[in-house]
Structure formats: C-alpha cells, structure tokens
Design an enzyme around this catalytic site. Structure first.
Site, PDB file in Angstrom:
ATOM      1  N   GLU A  81      34.173  45.434  28.239  1.00 49.41           N
ATOM      2  CA  GLU A  81      34.572  44.160  27.538  1.00 49.41           C
ATOM      3  C   GLU A  81      34.603  44.249  25.646  1.00 49.41           C
ATOM      4  O   GLU A  81      34.644  42.994  25.339  1.00 49.41           O
ATOM      5  CB  GLU A  81      33.707  43.049  27.991  1.00 49.41           C
ATOM      6  N   HIS A 100      27.756  37.737  26.428  1.00 43.39           N
ATOM      7  CA  HIS A 100      28.788  37.736  27.523  1.00 43.39           C
ATOM      8  C   HIS A 100      27.937  37.654  28.808  1.00 43.39           C
ATOM      9  O   HIS A 100      27.532  38.593  29.163  1.00 43.39           O
ATOM     10  CB  HIS A 100      30.045  38.333  27.379  1.00 43.39           C
ATOM     11  N   HIS A 102      27.476  36.084  33.322  1.00 46.70           N
ATOM     12  CA  HIS A 102      27.972  35.738  34.364  1.00 46.70           C
ATOM     13  C   HIS A 102      27.024  34.471  35.106  1.00 46.70           C
ATOM     14  O   HIS A 102      26.677  34.870  36.514  1.00 46.70           O
ATOM     15  CB  HIS A 102      28.625  36.769  35.403  1.00 46.70           C
ATOM     16  N   TYR A 121      24.299  14.820  25.100  1.00 42.05           N
ATOM     17  CA  TYR A 121      24.583  15.299  23.822  1.00 42.05           C
ATOM     18  C   TYR A 121      24.363  16.641  23.342  1.00 42.05           C
ATOM     19  O   TYR A 121      24.709  17.019  22.203  1.00 42.05           O
ATOM     20  CB  TYR A 121      23.455  14.380  23.126  1.00 42.05           C
ATOM     21  N   HIS A 163      35.544  34.126  35.730  1.00 40.71           N
ATOM     22  CA  HIS A 163      34.705  35.334  35.264  1.00 40.71           C
ATOM     23  C   HIS A 163      33.286  34.860  34.888  1.00 40.71           C
ATOM     24  O   HIS A 163      32.550  35.558  35.346  1.00 40.71           O
ATOM     25  CB  HIS A 163      35.725  35.787  34.068  1.00 40.71           C
ATOM     26  N   TYR A 216      19.006  21.458  13.315  1.00 43.77           N
ATOM     27  CA  TYR A 216      17.994  21.375  14.656  1.00 43.77           C
ATOM     28  C   TYR A 216      17.701  22.693  15.161  1.00 43.77           C
ATOM     29  O   TYR A 216      18.595  23.449  15.409  1.00 43.77           O
ATOM     30  CB  TYR A 216      18.609  20.654  15.713  1.00 43.77           C
TER      31      TYR A 216
END
Length: 226
Positions: A81, A100, A102, A121, A163, A216
């Site tokens: 990827e 990345h 899954h 939120y 994916h 934050y």
C-alpha cells in the site's frame, strides 16, 4: 552535533517508531496478523513497514525508505500500500505519519460503505463533521490512492470501502491515537444503528467541538520537523 550524525540519529529514531507502533497495532485492536502498515515522512520520501512481515520480526533495519517517485533500494519490498502513503505525503504537508489498518468496526462500516457522521463530539478528531468512506478500488492501485485522497480532503482520517481505515497525524503517536479513536467512533456508531436512529450533532455543535479540540491533548501535537 554534526549534521550527518543528526540525520543518522533521526533516521534511526523514525525507524524505531515504526517498529514500536507496529507492535501496538494488534494490542490496540487496530489490526491482526500482518495486516495494516505504518509510515513516517523522512527527508524527501518516507519510511514504511515492509510487505508481509510479522510485526514481531521487524527491526529498524527492515523498515524501507521509499522516495516520492516510488523507488527504493532495500532487500525487502515496501508495503503493497506504499502508493497511498506516498500520495498523502505529496498532497498533505501537514501529515508526517500514516497508519492504515483493518479494525473490525471501522471495516464493518466500510463494507457497508457508510461514512461516520457527527454522532459524537469526538468526531472532532477527524478535523471535520464526518469521517468519509472512500470509493472501492483494488488495493495497491493508483485508483485507490486517488479515492483515499478525495476522502481525506479537509480530514485527518477516512474509511476505505470494503477494506479498512486510514489515520494520519503530525507524529506517529498522534496518528495511532487518532486511529484508535476512529475505531471507537465506529463501534459507537454501529451500536447506535442497532439501537435506533442516531441523532447527528448540528453544524454549530460540531464547530464548538472543533474549536475546543484545537489545543486538546494529542490533537495539538506538532511534528518536530514542522
């Protein structure tokens, strides 16, 4: 410290980050087996986890340096990827790390090709009022990379149809934190869909959350090289 020594030390530090956070993917619930991949911006390119190698076996020397033209000089192949990692760095100077994975709830929503709307939120961690789901294309292709970039416009995270998910950050710590929060939102949204009709926050409420989240915790993280 001489510049050459500083660059060597920085390269090792970034490689160690990929090793360290790769080991956190499974315990965090973001991935399993050899699925998922991590990268950090480095010089004129990026460092990325190697293809198909168990995270428990990856050492700093196994991390692959890839140039922005996609070339690399390493005994191991970069993650399959690598293309969308490269394109994210080329298009987004604010991004210095990409995760990345899954994870089950994010991937479940992506299989249904659903965006995550502003039902909590914490959507503020995405940088906007939703976490979009990209269109589907075969993994590793330019078409998928283009779809990911569209889904990430004005956002720090997205789902990938059928994916998984992508989370980005100014640091690897921030990108991993954001990935965990995306999966939590996906789980909450999935449960809410089963319980009834989720109530979506108004634009004003989302704007307030985005403003409060500006400073934050890890949302305020900045890359050391930025």
């Amino acid at each position: 410290m001489p510049m050459a020594s500083w660059l060597v030390n920085m390269d090792l530090t970034l490689r160690e980050q990929i090793v360290t956070y790769g080991l956190k993917l499974a315990p965090s619930g973001l991935s399993q087996g050899t699925s998922g991949n991590l990268s950090v911006r480095s010089g004129d390119g990026f460092l990325i986890s190697p293809s198909g190698m168990p995270y428990e076996e990856i050492g700093p020397e196994d991390v692959v340096q890839v140039a922005l033209d996609g070339s690399y000089r390493h005994r191991l192949r970069p993650s399959s990827e690598w293309r969308f990692h490269r394109d994210i760095y080329a298009a987004r100077p604010d991004v210095h790390a990409v995760v990345h994975a899954h994870p089950p709830y994010s991937t479940g929503l992506a299989i249904c090709r659903l965006d995550i709307p502003a039902v909590h939120y914490m959507i503020a961690i995405s940088g906007g009022d939703s976490i979009r789901c990209s269109d589907y294309y075969t993994y590793g292709t330019q078409e998928l990379s283009d779809a990911v970039l569209r889904a990430l416009e004005g956002r720090f995270a997205c789902l990938m149809a059928n994916h998984g998910m992508i989370a980005t950050g100014a640091t690897m710590e921030q990108a991993m934190w954001r990935g965990v929060e995306v999966e939590a939102l996906a789980r909450q949204y999935t449960l809410a869909l089963q319980a009834g009709k989720p109530v979506v926050l108004s634009d004003a409420e989302v704007t307030q959350a985005l403003e409060k989240f500006g400073n934050y915790g890890l949302m305020a993280a900045r890359s050391a090289s930025a």
